[in-house]
Write a protein that holds these residues in place. Sequence first.
Motif, PDB file in Angstrom:
ATOM      1  N   UNK A   1       0.513  -1.329  -0.183  1.00  0.00           N
ATOM      2  CA  UNK A   1       0.075  -0.169   0.075  1.00  0.00           C
ATOM      3  C   UNK A   1       0.427   1.493   0.006  1.00  0.00           C
ATOM      4  N   UNK A   2       2.231   1.001  -0.374  1.00  0.00           N
ATOM      5  CA  UNK A   2       2.816   2.107  -0.567  1.00  0.00           C
ATOM      6  C   UNK A   2       2.369   3.608  -1.321  1.00  0.00           C
ATOM      7  N   UNK A   3       2.412   4.631  -1.496  1.00  0.00           N
ATOM      8  CA  UNK A   3       1.981   5.569  -2.275  1.00  0.00           C
ATOM      9  C   UNK A   3       3.177   5.578  -3.503  1.00  0.00           C
ATOM     10  N   UNK A   4       2.214   6.645  -4.331  1.00  0.00           N
ATOM     11  CA  UNK A   4       4.228   7.968  -5.082  1.00  0.00           C
ATOM     12  C   UNK A   4       3.829   9.183  -4.144  1.00  0.00           C
TER      13      UNK A   4
ATOM     14  N   UNK B   1      -3.698  16.909  -2.323  1.00  0.00           N
ATOM     15  CA  UNK B   1      -4.345  15.689  -2.851  1.00  0.00           C
ATOM     16  C   UNK B   1      -3.735  14.471  -2.300  1.00  0.00           C
ATOM     17  N   UNK B   2      -4.984  13.758  -1.756  1.00  0.00           N
ATOM     18  CA  UNK B   2      -4.719  12.486  -1.427  1.00  0.00           C
ATOM     19  C   UNK B   2      -5.499  11.460  -2.591  1.00  0.00           C
ATOM     20  N   UNK B   3      -5.392  10.701  -2.637  1.00  0.00           N
ATOM     21  CA  UNK B   3      -6.375   9.326  -3.924  1.00  0.00           C
ATOM     22  C   UNK B   3      -5.979   8.549  -3.326  1.00  0.00           C
ATOM     23  N   UNK B   4      -5.934   7.537  -2.150  1.00  0.00           N
ATOM     24  CA  UNK B   4      -6.093   6.321  -1.988  1.00  0.00           C
ATOM     25  C   UNK B   4      -6.579   5.980  -3.126  1.00  0.00           C
ATOM     26  N   UNK B   5      -7.466   5.591  -3.754  1.00  0.00           N
ATOM     27  CA  UNK B   5      -7.459   4.536  -4.867  1.00  0.00           C
ATOM     28  C   UNK B   5      -5.950   4.008  -5.673  1.00  0.00           C
ATOM     29  N   UNK B   6      -5.387   4.989  -6.130  1.00  0.00           N
ATOM     30  CA  UNK B   6      -4.480   5.171  -6.513  1.00  0.00           C
ATOM     31  C   UNK B   6      -3.374   5.399  -6.321  1.00  0.00           C
ATOM     32  N   UNK B   7      -2.852   5.163  -4.960  1.00  0.00           N
ATOM     33  CA  UNK B   7      -1.882   5.886  -3.685  1.00  0.00           C
ATOM     34  C   UNK B   7      -1.302   6.199  -4.268  1.00  0.00           C
ATOM     35  N   UNK B   8      -1.961   7.657  -4.721  1.00  0.00           N
ATOM     36  CA  UNK B   8      -1.217   9.353  -5.402  1.00  0.00           C
ATOM     37  C   UNK B   8      -1.611  10.426  -3.917  1.00  0.00           C
ATOM     38  N   UNK B   9      -0.067  10.993  -3.727  1.00  0.00           N
ATOM     39  CA  UNK B   9      -0.013  11.972  -2.874  1.00  0.00           C
ATOM     40  C   UNK B   9       1.096  13.299  -3.161  1.00  0.00           C
ATOM     41  N   UNK B  10      -0.301  14.786  -3.875  1.00  0.00           N
ATOM     42  CA  UNK B  10       0.366  15.584  -4.709  1.00  0.00           C
ATOM     43  C   UNK B  10       0.299  16.815  -3.322  1.00  0.00           C
ATOM     44  N   UNK B  11       1.507  17.091  -3.912  1.00  0.00           N
ATOM     45  CA  UNK B  11       2.350  18.503  -2.616  1.00  0.00           C
ATOM     46  C   UNK B  11       2.105  19.890  -3.460  1.00  0.00           C
ATOM     47  N   UNK B  12       1.332  20.763  -3.261  1.00  0.00           N
ATOM     48  CA  UNK B  12       2.312  21.805  -4.404  1.00  0.00           C
ATOM     49  C   UNK B  12       3.431  22.585  -3.076  1.00  0.00           C
ATOM     50  N   UNK B  13       3.650  23.475  -4.573  1.00  0.00           N
ATOM     51  CA  UNK B  13       4.776  24.111  -4.351  1.00  0.00           C
ATOM     52  C   UNK B  13       5.763  23.661  -3.464  1.00  0.00           C
TER      53      UNK B  13
END
Length: 65
Positions: free
Chosen positions: A2-5, A49-61
């Motif tokens: 369950x790791x994320x990118x 944004x955190x999308x748990x289904x796609x295992x994605x985390x988005x950071x801004x700036x």
Amino acid sequence: MCQARVYGQREGHEQLIMEDVALIEVDGDVCTMATLFGEEKRVKGRIVRIDLLKHRVVLEEVQDV
């Protein structure tokens, strides 16, 4: 597993910061990411944004600390 990118977002573009992230700790505007093997990276930014289904985390700036 369950790791994320984790991706950085700047001016509408996303760039991969780190893969296989198991933990993210937020302290003000600094995010510390860690893998299961103890590799760590600290960046300045905020989670937008955190999308748990796609295992994605988005950071801004995003900036390296």
